[in-house]
Design an enzyme around this catalytic site. Structure first.
Site, PDB file in Angstrom:
ATOM      1  N   LEU A   1      66.420 -56.775  28.651  1.00 13.62           N
ATOM      2  CA  LEU A   1      66.859 -58.130  28.350  1.00 13.62           C
ATOM      3  C   LEU A   1      65.887 -59.216  28.786  1.00 13.62           C
ATOM      4  O   LEU A   1      66.098 -60.385  28.469  1.00 13.62           O
ATOM      5  CB  LEU A   1      68.234 -58.385  28.987  1.00 13.62           C
ATOM      6  CG  LEU A   1      69.330 -57.423  28.533  1.00 13.62           C
ATOM      7  CD1 LEU A   1      70.643 -57.759  29.254  1.00 13.62           C
ATOM      8  CD2 LEU A   1      69.514 -57.467  27.030  1.00 13.62           C
TER       9      LEU A   1
ATOM     10  N   GLU B   1      72.219 -47.380  16.000  1.00 11.72           N
ATOM     11  CA  GLU B   1      71.059 -47.331  16.886  1.00 11.72           C
ATOM     12  C   GLU B   1      70.638 -45.887  17.137  1.00 11.72           C
ATOM     13  O   GLU B   1      69.464 -45.540  17.019  1.00 11.72           O
ATOM     14  CB  GLU B   1      71.369 -48.037  18.210  1.00 11.72           C
ATOM     15  CG  GLU B   1      71.549 -49.531  18.068  1.00 11.72           C
ATOM     16  CD  GLU B   1      71.908 -50.227  19.379  1.00 11.72           C
ATOM     17  OE1 GLU B   1      72.063 -49.541  20.427  1.00 11.72           O
ATOM     18  OE2 GLU B   1      72.026 -51.461  19.362  1.00 11.72           O
TER      19      GLU B   1
ATOM     20  N   HIS C   1      67.709 -54.581  18.262  1.00 18.13           N
ATOM     21  CA  HIS C   1      68.687 -55.648  18.491  1.00 18.13           C
ATOM     22  C   HIS C   1      69.978 -55.292  17.763  1.00 18.13           C
ATOM     23  O   HIS C   1      69.937 -54.854  16.606  1.00 18.13           O
ATOM     24  CB  HIS C   1      68.128 -56.987  17.970  1.00 18.13           C
ATOM     25  CG  HIS C   1      69.015 -58.140  18.298  1.00 18.13           C
ATOM     26  ND1 HIS C   1      69.089 -58.674  19.557  1.00 18.13           N
ATOM     27  CD2 HIS C   1      69.888 -58.839  17.531  1.00 18.13           C
ATOM     28  CE1 HIS C   1      69.964 -59.669  19.549  1.00 18.13           C
ATOM     29  NE2 HIS C   1      70.458 -59.779  18.329  1.00 18.13           N
TER      30      HIS C   1
END
Length: 171
Positions: free
Chosen positions: A67, A156, A86
């Site tokens: 992050l 993902e 993302h």
């Protein structure tokens, strides 16, 4: 790490983490991959651990769940060789503060019919670099940030390693 185990030309040579005790550390140890724990101030305002990366002969950086904003010296040293994932369809729902459940809550609040993932190169702006890949999933009636997050996480896991592999092999 599992995807690249035994790969003929790509090796995960180092895991860099800013959270002692994070699950990725045990995973790296399982695969016999060294871990470098980093400290925020040195990363953001110091040398960004560039010497350690270069000493380990790192040629590509892959971010997952990281992050902090990547500092300019690292971006310059690894131009178009830092990849991020993302949990949204950028350019929507990107930028500072748009991570994890914040992203999914914003998607739900907007009434969007779909969400997804974006895999992109990192540049000097949050969630801004050139896109390598996007995958979509529906936003379902009754979704919560947690249920949408689970569906996005499936994307993902299905796509990230393969997209990274293609980017590295094509570079």
């Amino acid at each position: 790490m599992e995807h690249f185990q035994g790969h003929p030309s790509i090796e995960v040579a180092l895991v860099v983490c800013n959270k002692p005790g994070a699950g990725v550390i045990a995973r790296a140890e399982h695969f016999g991959i060294p871990v470098l724990l980093i400290e925020r101030e040195r990363f953001l305002r110091g040398d960004a651990y560039l010497r350690e990366l270069q000493a380990t002969h790192i040629t590509y950086i892959v971010l997952a769940g990281f992050l902090w904003r990547v500092p300019a010296p690292l971006i310059s040293a690894y131009e178009n060789r830092i990849v991020n994932i993302h949990p949204a369809l950028l350019p929507a729902y990107g930028g500072k503060g748009m991570w994890g459940e914040h992203v999914h809550a914003a998607v739900l609040a907007s009434g969007d019919a779909e969400s997804g993932i974006t895999i992109h190169y990192v540049d000097e702006h949050y969630d801004h670099g050139a896109h390598l890949f996007q995958a979509r999933c529906p936003v379902l009636p009754g979704d919560t940030p947690a249920t949408l997050a689970a569906r996005v996480l499936e994307l993902e896991h299905r796509h990230f390693a393969g997209v990274v592999e293609r980017a590295v092999l094509e570079s």
